[in-house]
Design a protein around this motif. Structure first.
Motif, mmCIF file in Angstrom:
data_model
loop_
_atom_site.group_PDB
_atom_site.id
_atom_site.type_symbol
_atom_site.label_atom_id
_atom_site.label_comp_id
_atom_site.label_asym_id
_atom_site.label_seq_id
_atom_site.Cartn_x
_atom_site.Cartn_y
_atom_site.Cartn_z
ATOM 1 N N SER A 6 0.767 -1.286 0.060
ATOM 2 C CA SER A 6 0.030 0.049 -0.014
ATOM 3 C C SER A 6 0.933 1.384 -0.019
ATOM 4 C CB SER A 6 -1.120 0.148 1.215
ATOM 5 O OG SER A 6 -0.421 -0.245 2.328
ATOM 6 N N ASP A 7 2.024 1.301 0.442
ATOM 7 C CA ASP A 7 2.699 2.512 0.669
ATOM 8 C C ASP A 7 3.301 3.083 -0.691
ATOM 9 O OD1 ASP A 7 2.561 2.473 3.318
ATOM 10 O OD2 ASP A 7 4.428 1.691 3.901
ATOM 11 N N SER A 8 3.259 2.107 -1.375
ATOM 12 C CA SER A 8 4.012 2.488 -2.841
ATOM 13 C C SER A 8 2.814 2.450 -4.175
ATOM 14 C CB SER A 8 5.200 1.521 -3.108
ATOM 15 O OG SER A 8 4.746 0.403 -3.224
ATOM 16 N N SER A 59 16.271 -2.161 -13.882
ATOM 17 C CA SER A 59 17.139 -0.694 -14.217
ATOM 18 C C SER A 59 16.398 0.140 -14.641
ATOM 19 C CB SER A 59 18.005 -1.331 -15.357
ATOM 20 O OG SER A 59 19.084 -2.338 -15.222
ATOM 21 N N GLU A 60 15.288 0.090 -15.366
ATOM 22 C CA GLU A 60 14.219 1.058 -15.813
ATOM 23 C C GLU A 60 13.508 1.625 -14.388
ATOM 24 O OE1 GLU A 60 13.569 2.510 -18.583
ATOM 25 O OE2 GLU A 60 14.847 1.431 -19.879
ATOM 26 N N LEU A 61 13.261 0.801 -13.503
ATOM 27 C CA LEU A 61 12.369 1.500 -12.348
ATOM 28 C C LEU A 61 13.328 2.196 -11.516
ATOM 29 C CD1 LEU A 61 10.028 -1.364 -11.741
ATOM 30 C CD2 LEU A 61 9.639 0.742 -12.598
ATOM 31 N N ARG A 62 14.710 1.687 -11.136
ATOM 32 C CA ARG A 62 15.745 2.349 -10.538
ATOM 33 C C ARG A 62 16.128 3.707 -11.214
ATOM 34 N NH1 ARG A 62 18.600 -2.630 -9.513
ATOM 35 N NH2 ARG A 62 19.721 -2.370 -11.351
ATOM 36 N N ALA A 63 16.052 3.875 -12.368
ATOM 37 C CA ALA A 63 16.480 5.118 -13.001
ATOM 38 C C ALA A 63 15.314 5.964 -12.847
ATOM 39 C CB ALA A 63 16.936 4.732 -14.524
ATOM 40 N N TRP A 64 14.117 5.737 -13.172
ATOM 41 C CA TRP A 64 13.064 6.317 -12.998
ATOM 42 C C TRP A 64 12.804 7.068 -11.619
ATOM 43 C CZ3 TRP A 64 8.558 6.008 -9.825
ATOM 44 C CH2 TRP A 64 7.238 6.810 -10.269
ATOM 45 N N GLU A 65 13.146 6.149 -10.408
ATOM 46 C CA GLU A 65 12.941 6.487 -8.995
ATOM 47 C C GLU A 65 14.174 7.445 -8.738
ATOM 48 O OE1 GLU A 65 11.139 2.612 -6.739
ATOM 49 O OE2 GLU A 65 13.255 2.822 -7.238
ATOM 50 N N ALA A 66 15.264 7.445 -9.140
ATOM 51 C CA ALA A 66 16.369 8.262 -8.926
ATOM 52 C C ALA A 66 16.129 9.686 -9.740
ATOM 53 C CB ALA A 66 17.748 7.891 -9.624
ATOM 54 N N GLU A 67 15.433 9.635 -10.828
ATOM 55 C CA GLU A 67 15.029 11.004 -11.646
ATOM 56 C C GLU A 67 13.767 11.762 -11.007
ATOM 57 O OE1 GLU A 67 13.359 12.284 -16.080
ATOM 58 O OE2 GLU A 67 14.320 10.034 -15.482
ATOM 59 N N THR A 68 12.979 10.996 -10.463
ATOM 60 C CA THR A 68 11.618 11.397 -10.004
ATOM 61 C C THR A 68 11.632 11.617 -8.456
ATOM 62 O OG1 THR A 68 10.460 9.396 -9.927
ATOM 63 C CG2 THR A 68 10.259 10.430 -12.060
ATOM 64 N N GLY A 69 12.273 11.074 -8.047
ATOM 65 C CA GLY A 69 12.270 11.078 -6.328
ATOM 66 C C GLY A 69 11.036 10.441 -5.864
ATOM 67 N N LYS A 70 10.417 9.582 -6.860
ATOM 68 C CA LYS A 70 9.033 8.890 -6.435
ATOM 69 C C LYS A 70 9.407 7.306 -5.952
ATOM 70 C CE LYS A 70 6.066 11.718 -8.962
ATOM 71 N NZ LYS A 70 4.836 11.915 -10.244
ATOM 72 N N GLN A 71 8.516 6.685 -5.332
ATOM 73 C CA GLN A 71 8.703 5.229 -5.258
ATOM 74 C C GLN A 71 7.758 4.370 -6.036
ATOM 75 O OE1 GLN A 71 7.770 3.650 -1.349
ATOM 76 N NE2 GLN A 71 8.604 1.485 -1.831
ATOM 77 N N ALA A 72 8.444 3.549 -7.034
ATOM 78 C CA ALA A 72 7.776 2.643 -7.954
ATOM 79 C C ALA A 72 6.786 1.626 -7.242
ATOM 80 C CB ALA A 72 8.595 2.164 -8.949
ATOM 81 N N ALA A 73 5.713 0.989 -7.715
ATOM 82 C CA ALA A 73 5.103 0.014 -7.219
ATOM 83 C C ALA A 73 5.983 -1.114 -7.313
ATOM 84 C CB ALA A 73 3.626 -0.184 -7.567
ATOM 85 N N PRO A 74 5.901 -2.244 -6.648
ATOM 86 C CA PRO A 74 6.595 -3.469 -7.001
ATOM 87 C C PRO A 74 6.375 -4.131 -8.059
ATOM 88 C CG PRO A 74 5.159 -3.867 -5.094
ATOM 89 C CD PRO A 74 5.093 -2.366 -5.557
#
Length: 321
Positions: A6-8, A59-74
């Motif tokens: 739920s947190d993400s 890799s794509e999700l890590r890069a997106w999180e680093a760029e946006t500061g958001k947490q991706a869902a699992p």
């Protein structure tokens, strides 16, 4: 009730793993937009290729999180736990190596697999179509049960979702997901009202830009009604839902719908993939699908519909309080 993610998440939805339809692009976009994205390991034709998909997704999700500061869902992977699946152990080893957050098991619940996934902190959800399957999976220690109800796409069940969810809830205190006929945010809200923790939505995600379905498949979904969905074991040996027109286009006529075949995920895997590539699966949720849109747009619409449905339910308290 519990949603361990739920947190993400922005919406209590899991995009179901669909054979030949779900791939990295679909998974990544789902996770970026706040729902759990999943895919079957067997959608990649080799274990090496499967690992490359996992590397791409992570890799794509890590890069997106680093760029946006958001947490991706699992994200999650579906493993077919059947004695004819020759890749099970190799694919499981890759999942352990990459610590896949969620493993979805089908056609068998094995405690050794559950223990292996729990060993790195992952969770296991298991497909069920009746209480007997649920009790066996609960005994194996799974974290969640996916109630695949009547009208679902793919390997569906035959039970009405309302008593089904309540029956499973009576003895299982883990995460419960409801699968079957959901295509709108209102449907997701209804699943929560019935006692589910998460909605498990497949067919609606065939008609997104990022799925691997071709245009003719998507158009047939748009053109189909609930009465066009046929539940048969004639294609794979396991009862599943297919669109009537696609069955007929492949010579599987009405007098054959009651037939079955031997289940085999080994030597016949390529033949199985060929069959599902031309015989198109879908659930009764086709009745409310009228377009093909990008994942981000679909999830935004689902969220708006979900919120509106919950707010409408809250107003009923004033009327009946």
């Amino acid at each position: 009730m519990s949603n361990p993610f739920s947190d993400s998440m922005s919406l209590p939805v899991v995009a179901a793993p669909m054979f030949l339809i779900s791939g990295p692009e679909l998974v990544i976009e789902c996770c970026k937009n706040g729902i759990v994205g999943t895919f079957p390991a067997l959608n990649q034709r080799s274990t090496d290729g499967f690992e490359q998909w996992l590397i791409e997704i992570k890799s794509e999700l890590r890069a997106w999180e680093a760029e946006t500061g958001k947490q991706a869902a699992p994200f999650g992977v579906n493993l077919i736990v059947h004695n004819t699946n020759p890749r099970l152990q190799a694919d499981l080893a890759i999942c352990i190596k990459h610590e896949v957050p969620l493993i979805i098991t089908s056609l068998g619940a094995v405690s050794d697999l559950v223990d292996a996934v729990h060993g790195y902190g992952g969770l296991v959800f298991h497909d069920i179509i009746n209480r007997r399957h649920a009790e066996k999976a609960a005994g194996a220690g799974v974290d969640g049960l996916i109630c695949v109800a009547a009208g679902a796409g793919g390997h569906a069940g035959t039970l009405n979702p309302m008593p089904f969810v309540q029956e499973i809830r009576s003895f299982f205190d883990g995460t419960i997901l409801l699968s079957g006929c959901m295509s709108t945010g209102r449907d997701v809200a209804s699943a929560m009202q019935m006692g589910a923790d998460l909605a498990y939505m497949g067919t609606r995600f065939i008609n997104v830009s990022e799925s691997a379905a071709d245009d003719a498949y998507r158009q047939m979904i748009i053109d189909s009604k609930t009465s066009d969905i046929v539940y048969t074991a004639a294609v794979s040996g396991v009862p599943a839902s297919f669109m009537r027109k696609s069955l007929e286009n492949n010579g599987i006529t009405k007098d054959m719908w009651g037939m079955s075949k031997k289940i085999d995920f080994g030597e016949e895997l390529d033949a199985e993939a060929k069959a599902w590539k031309t015989v198109w699966s879908a659930g009764q949720g086709v009745a409310t699908i009228a377009d093909t849109v990008p994942v981000a747009e679909l999830i935004a619409t689902l969220k708006s519909e979900f919120v509106a449905a919950i707010q409408a339910q809250a107003k009923l308290l004033d009327q009946y309080n």
